[in-house]
Enzyme design. Sequence first.
Site, PDB file in Angstrom:
ATOM      1  N   HIS A  97     -21.425  67.866  18.685  1.00 56.78           N
ATOM      2  CA  HIS A  97     -20.869  68.206  17.374  1.00 56.78           C
ATOM      3  C   HIS A  97     -19.363  68.359  17.500  1.00 56.78           C
ATOM      4  O   HIS A  97     -18.853  68.810  18.524  1.00 56.78           O
ATOM      5  CB  HIS A  97     -21.492  69.475  16.798  1.00 56.78           C
ATOM      6  CG  HIS A  97     -21.486  70.643  17.737  1.00 56.78           C
ATOM      7  ND1 HIS A  97     -22.374  70.750  18.793  1.00 56.78           N
ATOM      8  CD2 HIS A  97     -20.687  71.742  17.804  1.00 56.78           C
ATOM      9  CE1 HIS A  97     -22.129  71.864  19.453  1.00 56.78           C
ATOM     10  NE2 HIS A  97     -21.100  72.489  18.875  1.00 56.78           N
ATOM     11  N   HIS A  99     -16.124  70.212  15.816  1.00 56.33           N
ATOM     12  CA  HIS A  99     -15.677  71.294  14.938  1.00 56.33           C
ATOM     13  C   HIS A  99     -14.419  70.855  14.195  1.00 56.33           C
ATOM     14  O   HIS A  99     -13.474  70.359  14.818  1.00 56.33           O
ATOM     15  CB  HIS A  99     -15.278  72.539  15.750  1.00 56.33           C
ATOM     16  CG  HIS A  99     -16.379  73.198  16.508  1.00 56.33           C
ATOM     17  ND1 HIS A  99     -16.993  74.351  16.077  1.00 56.33           N
ATOM     18  CD2 HIS A  99     -16.968  72.893  17.696  1.00 56.33           C
ATOM     19  CE1 HIS A  99     -17.912  74.727  16.971  1.00 56.33           C
ATOM     20  NE2 HIS A  99     -17.902  73.855  17.960  1.00 56.33           N
TER      21      HIS A  99
HETATM   22  P1  AMP Z   1     -20.516  75.285  20.264  1.00 60.30           P
HETATM   23  O1  AMP Z   1     -20.272  76.660  20.819  1.00 60.30           O
HETATM   24  O2  AMP Z   1     -19.334  74.357  20.372  1.00 60.30           O
HETATM   25  O3  AMP Z   1     -21.793  74.676  20.823  1.00 60.30           O
HETATM   26  O4  AMP Z   1     -20.717  75.466  18.705  1.00 60.30           O
HETATM   27  C1  AMP Z   1     -21.945  75.722  18.121  1.00 60.30           C
HETATM   28  C2  AMP Z   1     -21.653  76.153  16.707  1.00 60.30           C
HETATM   29  O5  AMP Z   1     -22.850  76.010  15.958  1.00 60.30           O
HETATM   30  C3  AMP Z   1     -21.205  77.603  16.572  1.00 60.30           C
HETATM   31  O6  AMP Z   1     -19.928  77.652  15.944  1.00 60.30           O
HETATM   32  C4  AMP Z   1     -22.298  78.242  15.710  1.00 60.30           C
HETATM   33  O7  AMP Z   1     -21.789  79.182  14.794  1.00 60.30           O
HETATM   34  C5  AMP Z   1     -22.883  77.033  14.999  1.00 60.30           C
HETATM   35  N1  AMP Z   1     -24.264  77.160  14.581  1.00 60.30           N
HETATM   36  C6  AMP Z   1     -25.322  77.597  15.317  1.00 60.30           C
HETATM   37  N2  AMP Z   1     -26.451  77.548  14.592  1.00 60.30           N
HETATM   38  C7  AMP Z   1     -26.108  77.057  13.376  1.00 60.30           C
HETATM   39  C8  AMP Z   1     -26.834  76.782  12.174  1.00 60.30           C
HETATM   40  N3  AMP Z   1     -28.170  76.985  12.076  1.00 60.30           N
HETATM   41  N4  AMP Z   1     -26.152  76.291  11.103  1.00 60.30           N
HETATM   42  C9  AMP Z   1     -24.807  76.090  11.186  1.00 60.30           C
HETATM   43  N5  AMP Z   1     -24.075  76.314  12.289  1.00 60.30           N
HETATM   44  C10 AMP Z   1     -24.711  76.814  13.357  1.00 60.30           C
END
Ligand code: AMP
Length: 130
Positions: A97, A99
């Site tokens: 993903h 950001h």
């Molecule tokens: P990372 O630490 O780069 O893997 O980012 C994962 C991101 O996913 C974090 O910013 C979380 O807040 C976000 N996240 C986790 N679960 C969900 C969800 N169900 N819907 C939207 N965002 C999420």
Amino acid sequence: MCIFCDIIAGTIPSRKVYEDDNVLAILDVNPLSKGHTLILPKKHTDSFLTADAETVQNLAACAHELAVKITERTGADGCNILTNCGEAAGQSVSHLHVHIIPRYNGDSAVSFEHAADSTDPDEVLKLLTK
Ligand code: AMP
Ligand code: ZN
């Protein structure tokens, strides 16, 4: 099963910002700033490091378009566009993903302030270019 695959499949709810055949963009559930958005390729791959070229191209094109739109619509002063690869880099969800994090003058949403690495830069250059 992967939580982002479940979101893409619609079995876990999300707030959809954009969708096409290749990607889904959603609001981050725990936003670092107003407008913090995640772009997910629909085809599961663990991280940027394991992605194929087509996935990267689709993701990059979407990241470019959405970064411009989100920055304009939020009235942000700038944005961070980043992807974490692996636990050591802070990746908590093992589905690639990107950001998009809008930034507002004076905020502290993301920080790159750190003590400089002391490795000899010529050694590093040799390592990266030999
Ligand atoms: P990372 O630490 O780069 O893997 O980012 C994962 C991101 O996913 C974090 O910013 C979380 O807040 C976000 N996240 C986790 N679960 C969900 C969800 N169900 N819907 C939207 N965002 C999420
Ligand atoms: Zn997945």
